[in-house]
Design a protein around this motif. Structure first.
Motif, PDB file in Angstrom:
ATOM      1  N   ARG A  38     -19.421   3.060   9.041  1.00 63.13           N
ATOM      2  CA  ARG A  38     -18.476   3.876   9.346  1.00 63.13           C
ATOM      3  C   ARG A  38     -17.749   3.497  10.574  1.00 63.13           C
ATOM      4  O   ARG A  38     -18.467   2.892  11.600  1.00 63.13           O
ATOM      5  CB  ARG A  38     -18.669   5.392   9.418  1.00 63.13           C
ATOM      6  CG  ARG A  38     -18.814   5.910   8.162  1.00 63.13           C
ATOM      7  CD  ARG A  38     -19.163   7.404   8.248  1.00 63.13           C
ATOM      8  NE  ARG A  38     -18.132   8.061   9.179  1.00 63.13           N
ATOM      9  CZ  ARG A  38     -17.333   8.933   8.349  1.00 63.13           C
ATOM     10  NH1 ARG A  38     -17.187   9.224   7.323  1.00 63.13           N
ATOM     11  NH2 ARG A  38     -16.383   9.603   9.331  1.00 63.13           N
ATOM     12  N   ASP A  57     -16.054   5.048  13.016  1.00 63.51           N
ATOM     13  CA  ASP A  57     -16.311   5.984  14.090  1.00 63.51           C
ATOM     14  C   ASP A  57     -17.901   5.808  14.568  1.00 63.51           C
ATOM     15  O   ASP A  57     -17.983   5.753  15.650  1.00 63.51           O
ATOM     16  CB  ASP A  57     -16.003   7.344  13.758  1.00 63.51           C
ATOM     17  CG  ASP A  57     -16.699   8.077  12.503  1.00 63.51           C
ATOM     18  OD1 ASP A  57     -17.581   7.166  11.785  1.00 63.51           O
ATOM     19  OD2 ASP A  57     -16.633   9.078  12.225  1.00 63.51           O
ATOM     20  N   GLN A  87     -13.008   9.481  17.047  1.00 64.19           N
ATOM     21  CA  GLN A  87     -12.292  10.122  15.687  1.00 64.19           C
ATOM     22  C   GLN A  87     -10.718  10.554  16.415  1.00 64.19           C
ATOM     23  O   GLN A  87      -9.840  10.052  15.641  1.00 64.19           O
ATOM     24  CB  GLN A  87     -12.877  11.238  15.013  1.00 64.19           C
ATOM     25  CG  GLN A  87     -14.242  10.988  14.524  1.00 64.19           C
ATOM     26  CD  GLN A  87     -14.957  11.948  13.869  1.00 64.19           C
ATOM     27  OE1 GLN A  87     -14.760  13.079  14.239  1.00 64.19           O
ATOM     28  NE2 GLN A  87     -15.982  11.688  13.295  1.00 64.19           N
ATOM     29  N   LYS A 136      -8.769   5.295   9.260  1.00 65.12           N
ATOM     30  CA  LYS A 136      -9.374   6.708   9.408  1.00 65.12           C
ATOM     31  C   LYS A 136     -10.707   6.689   9.837  1.00 65.12           C
ATOM     32  O   LYS A 136     -11.275   5.180   9.906  1.00 65.12           O
ATOM     33  CB  LYS A 136      -9.748   7.350   7.879  1.00 65.12           C
ATOM     34  CG  LYS A 136      -8.261   7.642   7.163  1.00 65.12           C
ATOM     35  CD  LYS A 136      -8.579   8.218   5.867  1.00 65.12           C
ATOM     36  CE  LYS A 136      -7.218   8.276   5.078  1.00 65.12           C
ATOM     37  NZ  LYS A 136      -7.289   9.042   3.804  1.00 65.12           N
ATOM     38  N   GLY A 175     -13.458   7.348   8.693  1.00 61.72           N
ATOM     39  CA  GLY A 175     -14.498   6.952   7.513  1.00 61.72           C
ATOM     40  C   GLY A 175     -14.457   5.471   7.199  1.00 61.72           C
ATOM     41  O   GLY A 175     -15.198   5.274   6.393  1.00 61.72           O
ATOM     42  N   LEU A 176     -13.670   4.734   7.781  1.00 58.90           N
ATOM     43  CA  LEU A 176     -13.386   3.492   7.300  1.00 58.90           C
ATOM     44  C   LEU A 176     -14.531   2.652   7.146  1.00 58.90           C
ATOM     45  O   LEU A 176     -15.331   2.679   8.121  1.00 58.90           O
ATOM     46  CB  LEU A 176     -12.190   2.603   8.111  1.00 58.90           C
ATOM     47  CG  LEU A 176     -11.923   1.176   7.652  1.00 58.90           C
ATOM     48  CD1 LEU A 176     -11.089   1.159   6.352  1.00 58.90           C
ATOM     49  CD2 LEU A 176     -11.324   0.508   8.870  1.00 58.90           C
ATOM     50  N   ARG A 177     -14.738   2.118   5.992  1.00 58.66           N
ATOM     51  CA  ARG A 177     -16.186   1.257   5.922  1.00 58.66           C
ATOM     52  C   ARG A 177     -15.652  -0.306   6.410  1.00 58.66           C
ATOM     53  O   ARG A 177     -14.872  -0.849   5.962  1.00 58.66           O
ATOM     54  CB  ARG A 177     -16.394   1.300   4.555  1.00 58.66           C
ATOM     55  CG  ARG A 177     -16.911   2.404   3.881  1.00 58.66           C
ATOM     56  CD  ARG A 177     -18.131   3.145   4.679  1.00 58.66           C
ATOM     57  NE  ARG A 177     -18.670   4.216   4.164  1.00 58.66           N
ATOM     58  CZ  ARG A 177     -19.537   4.918   4.616  1.00 58.66           C
ATOM     59  NH1 ARG A 177     -20.542   4.328   5.340  1.00 58.66           N
ATOM     60  NH2 ARG A 177     -19.964   6.118   4.204  1.00 58.66           N
TER      61      ARG A 177
END
Length: 83
Positions: free
Chosen positions: A20, A22, A38, A63, A65-67
């Motif tokens: 992630r 973050d 965040q 975002k 949670g972007l991978r």
């Protein structure tokens, strides 16, 4: 008059592929809480560039949670601490 900013650049390596955004930044900017990181992502103070990503994957909405993908460059711009 705008406040001066500091800029950090990080390249996503193989161990961080799939992690992630973050969490990646929380490890590298340990002096900032994950919640503050965040907030910076949501406030467009973070940019993800394809850089050396072999597939040059396009990034949609950024975002927390972007991978991440190996080879991407993460650019963070935060206000400089005030004296």
């Amino acid at each position: 008059m705008s406040l001066p900013t500091h800029e950090w650049r990080f390249e996503v390596g193989a161990p961080d592929h799939g992690g992630r955004l973050d969490a990646f930044l929380a490890q590298r900017l340990a002096w900032r809480s994950r919640n503050r990181i965040q907030d910076a992502i949501r406030d467009a103070r973070v940019e993800v560039r394809p850089h050396k990503d072999p597939q040059q994957a396009l990034i949609g909405e950024l975002k927390p949670g972007l991978r991440l993908r190996r080879g991407q460059e993460i650019v963070v711009r935060l206000p400089a601490p005030q004296a």
